[in-house]
Design a protein around this motif. Structure first.
Motif, PDB file in Angstrom:
ATOM      1  N   GLY A  35     -25.226  41.331  10.541  1.00  0.00           N
ATOM      2  CA  GLY A  35     -26.538  41.944  10.451  1.00  0.00           C
ATOM      3  C   GLY A  35     -26.840  42.683   9.184  1.00  0.00           C
ATOM      4  N   MET A  36     -25.910  43.264   8.595  1.00  0.00           N
ATOM      5  CA  MET A  36     -26.279  44.189   7.540  1.00  0.00           C
ATOM      6  C   MET A  36     -26.893  43.497   6.343  1.00  0.00           C
ATOM      7  SD  MET A  36     -23.096  46.771   7.804  1.00  0.00           S
ATOM      8  CE  MET A  36     -22.126  45.695   8.837  1.00  0.00           C
ATOM      9  N   GLN A  52     -27.997  40.383   6.118  1.00  0.00           N
ATOM     10  CA  GLN A  52     -29.139  39.521   6.419  1.00  0.00           C
ATOM     11  C   GLN A  52     -30.397  40.327   6.610  1.00  0.00           C
ATOM     12  OE1 GLN A  52     -29.703  36.543   6.338  1.00  0.00           O
ATOM     13  NE2 GLN A  52     -27.750  35.461   6.425  1.00  0.00           N
ATOM     14  N   ALA A  53     -30.231  41.505   7.268  1.00  0.00           N
ATOM     15  CA  ALA A  53     -31.435  42.232   7.630  1.00  0.00           C
ATOM     16  C   ALA A  53     -32.229  42.648   6.415  1.00  0.00           C
ATOM     17  CB  ALA A  53     -31.075  43.461   8.441  1.00  0.00           C
TER      18      ALA A  53
END
Lengths: 726, 131, 327
Positions: free
Chosen positions: B21-22, B24-25
């Motif tokens: 997540g980190m 990509q977000a």
């Protein structure tokens, strides 16, 4: 030749003679009083009293005016119509309520008011079974009629004449349709009124044209214009004026082609027939032409047309009258025929002859109608001459029979009767004319005189002579029973094809109701008057004095007009020279005419005597012979069927109009009503039906419509938004 | 085989990175993904709407409204991803809350209505209509 | 051009849905299924081809397409299945595939909470009620399912309206794209906020500092009073005290140390939407109270009162149910 040599007498303004207006006012007052009687539901003969008194008073006024007469006068009474929208001659319109009194006016008013009074007196007894509102209504109609007739004759401008013209038409309608519950009477009233309107159109157009060309409608000014200007070159539209005016005259005076209303008008009560349809209203046409005679010079063929129509109508009506069985119908056709003589007289140029014949005719025709009325009154409505016979032998009916004899004798123009002289004046002018067609018309008139004599005495010999026999009519109540349909039944003779309900048994139980004092008095007075009407002619013929009638006519616009006409038609000789040099059948004019006229009259009487007095069966035999042959069969058929004129009218006018009205009705009902009105009404209904399912009450239905709405709105918004990006 | 597996393996790889997540977000989202997600949210919403209008079983009607919620939530998430802002996701949490509350009450009402007429059909409740 | 294809595809999808909704023969339904799947594929392909895909995003896009298929197909099954329980179960599938989509969109917390709350709580409630209220087919006379479950209501109108709406919504997708400048501005703002959020979470900050450099003992505020400072290249710098020294030195945290989605969502909830949070709680309380009121047993009311409540006096002669005494 200038017409200044024969000027129409100028009228003097005489406001001090305003009292003559009483002759106009008094009938109006009596009309109002009759209305009050009807409203107050008075019983008794009050309406008759008022009317007779008013008419007698107007007669007295007219007499006084006659005594005070010294030349044509114009009597203003009050300011009626007066407009001006500019200063020129054609920018003003004046029609005052004023009287134009010249000798022609007085001549006419004398017999109008005199006969009016007498007939109103007669009607007071004749209409006595109509006590109450009907009685008052009748005398109201008579009063209105006399007011209108006075306005017609005495008015000083064409507007008053037209007022009177329409007024007499209205009164005639009201009085013919007096028994309004009888459909035949109502139909006859309508027919009379509508046919008159056709003629009135011509009169109205003529009046418009007169104003448009002369700028005025008052007689004095019109005559001045005629005196001043020449009649040589006129525009084609101006030359139409006489034709338009004569159309009006033909409508009112029942000439061809507008005559079929008069026989049907016999549905009215007999006093009405006597006063209106014999003596006064139908002479309005003659008066119109006589009054405006100078204007008939505007077209060379105008008067010839009048003569031809008059002569032709006289013959036509005489042939029809020979084949009718209803006494009143016979007299109606004889009225038409005699009016034809008057127009013939006007046409060939003798206004004196025409007007004098009007006078004599008024007397003897009124007399004849009143005797017929007495018969009807006494025999419960029976007027079929096949069912009445030998009246002069019945006690109480001698007066009626012998006054009828006098009337018939005068109608037949028996030598040295007043009518003989008046007819003689007309035929003399015709036979000695320079125009061949007038001569032809003169011989035609003589032939018609023979026919007149025949059918007149057919009536008298049948009704008053022979064995005593009478049958009351089917409806034993008083009233003029419908006779129209019965005319053409059966043969010419005495066979009773129409079985009377009374039958022979009732004949012995039925007692004829002999006339009482009012009727008898009037009949007697009229008979005396008929004889007296000949005095002017007797004066001239035997005493070599002045002919009063000729003097009256000569001093008026009628005679002057005749001279204008003579000159306009380039006649080389005056009327006197005509009379002096012309010949009739090789003899000198007057003598020749006397011989020929007497032959015609006596011949007719003798033939009538043979066929209807001495051997009545021979009439049937003659008819059978005529009917048997294919060629001659048409003669009696056409005569009995009134030459199919009514049928022609029906086919030419009524049927197309009826078809048109059906088409329009269909169009109106189905298209205008159905498609347009109802159709437009159905649109909201259909719209409602279209949208009603939206409110079905189902939850999901509401949801569907909501979503549909949202989708549409969003679609539109998005479309607008997206377009912003382009 | 490789040609077939290659996209599959890259897909799995992207999923694992997504789970982290980190990274990509905070990288720009691919336009195609955004567009696809929005299309799917529209489809879900519309299918739910059609289902609401079509089904006559009251409970299934409410289920379809839940489908509509799904579509709306997906749209929210997609736009949050597009702007890399968390507030879209926060709003989806609130949507979840409201959906739960609404489901509880709606189903309670449905049970009551069912008791009245012994049927789950929505068409028996049509009294509010014109004749 | 592209919207037109999209509209056409929508129309095809609508037709397919209609075929599935109508109570028709099996063949029609099979044809509808095929047509539906084909049109769905068409829609998705249209979108993908309209917008270029970089290679790195290909995986994401591929997974999105797969999840799209699953969720849409399941959604269609929700609305077309004639048995309510199956509808609910298909809905669970929708929820799960929706969660997958959320994960692909970097919304992990919401994805899991969706699964837990929706599929776990709400759907279970639905299933409970379905079991409770559903009539067994054998009671109503032998059909496979009840009539109101089998026959759709005015499918044509509904499908038309719905897919008009779809076309409208879909056309927005093909509107103007965002500019790159906006995208980078968003990115900068997001990273800044994320670092700020991390600054408010001392434990997480310490943990990340330790992960970066195991020698870190504690994090101290920086000279300007803030705990963390964002830098231009999306890194952040914190002042830390290492184990063997007392002086604060800078430590650069790489973007990999950014807080994860759950933390960020939580921080947003508390710092930016506190009121909404409280209100959400109130809503839930109301819902609970409402449920309690609704579930109250009705037998305490007298028969007349109940009838008056229901207003059934006016419905005399209508399809009022005979057995009202129950419940």
């Amino acid at each position: 030749m200038s017409s200044a040599n024969f000027p129409i007498p100028q009228a003097v303004v005489a406001p001090e003679m305003a009292w003559v207006g009483l002759a106009l006012l008094l009938p109006l007052v009596s009309a109002v009083l009759c209305t009050i009687c009807a409203a107050a539901r008075l019983r008794g003969k009050w309406p008759a009293v008022f009317t007779v008194l008013a008419l007698a008073a107007s007669f007295v006024v007219v007499l006084r005016a006659y005594n005070a007469y010294s030349g044509p006068v114009q009597v203003p009474i009050f300011e009626w119509m007066s407009f001006a929208w500019g200063d020129g001659r054609f920018q003003q319109f004046t029609a005052p309520c004023a009287l134009y009194i010249d000798s022609l006016t007085l001549f006419w008013m004398l017999f109008v008011t005199g006969l009016g009074t007498l007939i109103a007196l007669y009607a007071s007894e004749y209409m006595e079974t109509e006590k109450g509102a009907g009685y008052a209504r009748f005398f109201f109609g008579i009063s209105i009629f006399l007011f209108a007739m006075s306005s017609l004759v005495m008015g000083d401008n064409l507007v008053m004449l037209y007022l009177g013209w329409e007024g007499v038409g209205l009164a005639s309608y009201l009085l013919i349709g007096f028994d309004y519950q009888r459909p035949s009477a109502v139909a006859a009233a309508k027919k009379a009124f509508i046919m008159n309107r056709i003629g009135d159109l011509g009169l109205a157009l003529g009046i418009f044209m007169l104003w448009a060309n002369y700028g005025t409608l008052q007689y004095s000014q019109l005559f001045q214009a005629m005196n001043a200007g020449g009649q040589t070159a006129v525009d084609w539209d101006v030359s139409l004026i006489p034709f338009l005016l004569m159309l009006g005259a033909f409508g009112k005076s029942a000439q061809f082609p507008l005559f079929t209303w008069l026989p049907d008008a016999m549905e009215g009560p007999t006093p009405v027939s006597a006063l209106i349809h014999a003596a006064t209203m139908v002479t309005a046409g003659v008066y119109l032409i006589a009054r405006l005679y100078p204007f008939f010079a505007l077209h060379p063929d105008a008067l010839a047309t009048v003569a031809w129509i008059g002569g032709g109508t006289a013959l036509l009506a005489a042939t029809i009258g020979m084949a009718q069985y209803d006494i009143k119908r016979v007299f109606a056709y004889s009225t038409i025929s005699q009016l034809g003589y008057m127009f013939l007289g006007l046409g060939v140029g003798t206004t004196y002859g025409a007007c004098y014949h009007t006078l004599t005719h008024a007397f003897f025709k009124a007399l004849l109608f009143l005797t017929a009325g007495a018969i009807m009154h006494g025999f419960a409505g029976q007027l079929d001459l096949r069912k009445l016979s030998g009246l002069r032998h019945i006690p109480g009916w001698r007066l009626v029979s012998w006054t009828m004899f006098i009337g018939c004798l005068w109608l037949a123009a028996f030598p040295y009767t007043a009518a003989f002289f008046s007819k003689d004046a007309i035929l003399l002018q015709a036979l000695t004319s320079a125009r061949w067609d007038f001569v032809f018309l003169g011989w035609l008139g003589l032939f018609t005189a023979a026919l007149t004599a025949y059918y007149t005495f057919r009536v008298w010999f049948r009704v008053c002579c022979g064995p005593v026999h009478f049958e009351p009519a089917a409806d034993a109540h008083h009233g003029d029973a419908p006779h129209g349909a019965h005319d053409a039944h059966g043969p010419h003779g005495h066979e009773n094809a129409h079985a009377s309900k009374a039958g022979h048994a009732a004949e012995h139980a039925f007692h004829p109701h002999a006339p009482k004092w009012a009727i008898s008095t009037v009949l007697a007075v009229l008979a005396i008057g008929t004889v007296a009407a000949g005095f002017p002619a007797y004066n001239e013929a035997f005493a070599h004095g002045t002919n009063w009638a000729q003097k009256m006519i000569a001093g008026s616009s009628a005679a002057a007009g005749a001279q204008i006409v003579e000159h306009a038609s380039h006649a080389a000789e005056t009327a006197d020279i005509h009379a002096a040099h012309a010949t009739v059948l090789g003899m000198e004019a007057h003598t020749g005419l006397l011989v020929v006229g007497a032959t015609a009259s006596l011949g007719g009487i003798l033939i009538a005597a043979y066929l209807h007095l001495f051997s009545r069966a021979s009439a049937d035999a003659l008819r059978r012979v005529l009917m048997g042959n294919w060629f001659t069969r048409w003669l009696p058929i056409c005569m009995e069927r009134k030459w199919f004129v009514d049928e022609i009218y029906h086919g030419l006018f009524r049927l197309p109009l009826w078809i048109g009205s059906q088409v329009l009705h269909f169009g109106d009902k189905h298209f205008l009503d159905g498609v347009l009105v109802d159709g437009i009404a159905r649109i909201p209904i259909a719209a409602g039906k279209l949208f009603r399912p939206l409110y079905g009450g189902a939850l999901q239905g509401y949801a569907v419509s909501m979503v549909a709405g949202v989708a549409l709105v969003l679609a539109w918004m998005t479309w607008v938004w997206l377009r912003g990006f382009e | 085989m490789n040609a077939f597996l290659a996209p599959v393996s890259s897909a799995i790889a992207s999923v694992s990175t997504a789970l982290e997540g980190m990274g990509q977000a905070f990288s720009a989202a691919s336009e195609a993904q955004i567009a696809l997600s929005l299309a799917i949210s529209a489809l879900l919403f519309v299918i739910g709407l059609v289902g609401f209008m079509v089904r006559r079983n009251m409970i299934i009607m409410f289920l379809c409204t839940e489908l509509m919620f799904q579509g709306a939530a997906l749209a929210m998430i997609t736009v949050a991803r597009m702007h890399m802002d968390v507030s879209g996701q926060v709003f989806v949490i609130f949507i979840l809350t409201v959906a739960a509350a609404e489901a509880a009450l709606a189903l309670g009402l449905v049970v009551l209505l069912h008791r009245r007429r012994e049927t789950l059909s929505a068409e028996v409740w049509s009294d509010l209509g014109e004749a | 051009m592209v919207p037109t294809i999209f509209y056409a595809a929508s129309a095809a999808a609508a037709a397919a849905l209609l075929m599935l909704l109508l109570p028709a023969a099996r063949k029609v339904r099979t044809a509808g299924t095929v047509l539906g799947l084909a049109s769905l594929a068409w829609i998705l392909v249209t979108i993908v081809r309209a917008i270029p895909v970089t290679d790195s995003a290909l995986g994401n896009v591929g997974m999105t397409v797969l999840c799209a298929f699953i969720s849409v197909a399941a959604a269609v099954r929700v609305i077309t299945h004639h048995r309510p329980v199956y509808s609910a179960l298909y809905f669970v599938l929708v929820v799960i595939s929706g969660a997958a989509l959320f994960v692909l969109l970097s919304a992990e917390f919401v994805a899991f909470s969706l699964v837990i709350v929706y599929a776990g709580a709400i759907l279970i409630t639905y299933l409970f009620v379905l079991m409770l209220a559903q009539q067994s087919p054998s009671e109503t006379g032998g059909a496979d399912a009840v009539e109101y479950d089998r026959v759709a209501r005015e499918p044509a109108a509904a499908v038309t309206c719905g897919f008009v709406l779809l076309a409208v919504l879909g056309s927005v997708i093909f509107a103007s794209p965002r500019s790159a400048a906006d995208a980078s501005a968003d990115q900068v703002a997001a990273v800044e906020r994320a670092w700020a959020d991390l600054g408010r979470m001392p434990d997480a900050l310490l943990e990340r500092a330790r992960r970066t450099d195991p020698q870190v003992r504690m994090v101290v505020p920086r000279s300007n009073g803030a705990w963390i400072e964002t830098q231009r290249d999306f890194t952040a710098v914190v002042s830390v005290q290492r184990v063997d020294s007392d002086i604060a030195s800078d430590l650069v945290l790489s973007p990999a140390m950014l807080p994860e989605n759950t933390a960020r969502v939580g921080m947003a909830l508390v710092t930016r939407f506190p009121v909404s949070l409280e209100l959400a709680g109130v809503i839930l309380l109301m819902a609970m109270l409402g449920a309690v009121v609704l579930a109250r047993r009705q037998s305490e009311l007298a028969d007349d009162e109940r009838r008056a409540l229901a207003g059934l006096d006016r419905l005399a002669g209508s399809e009022a149910s005979p057995a009202r005494s129950r419940g």
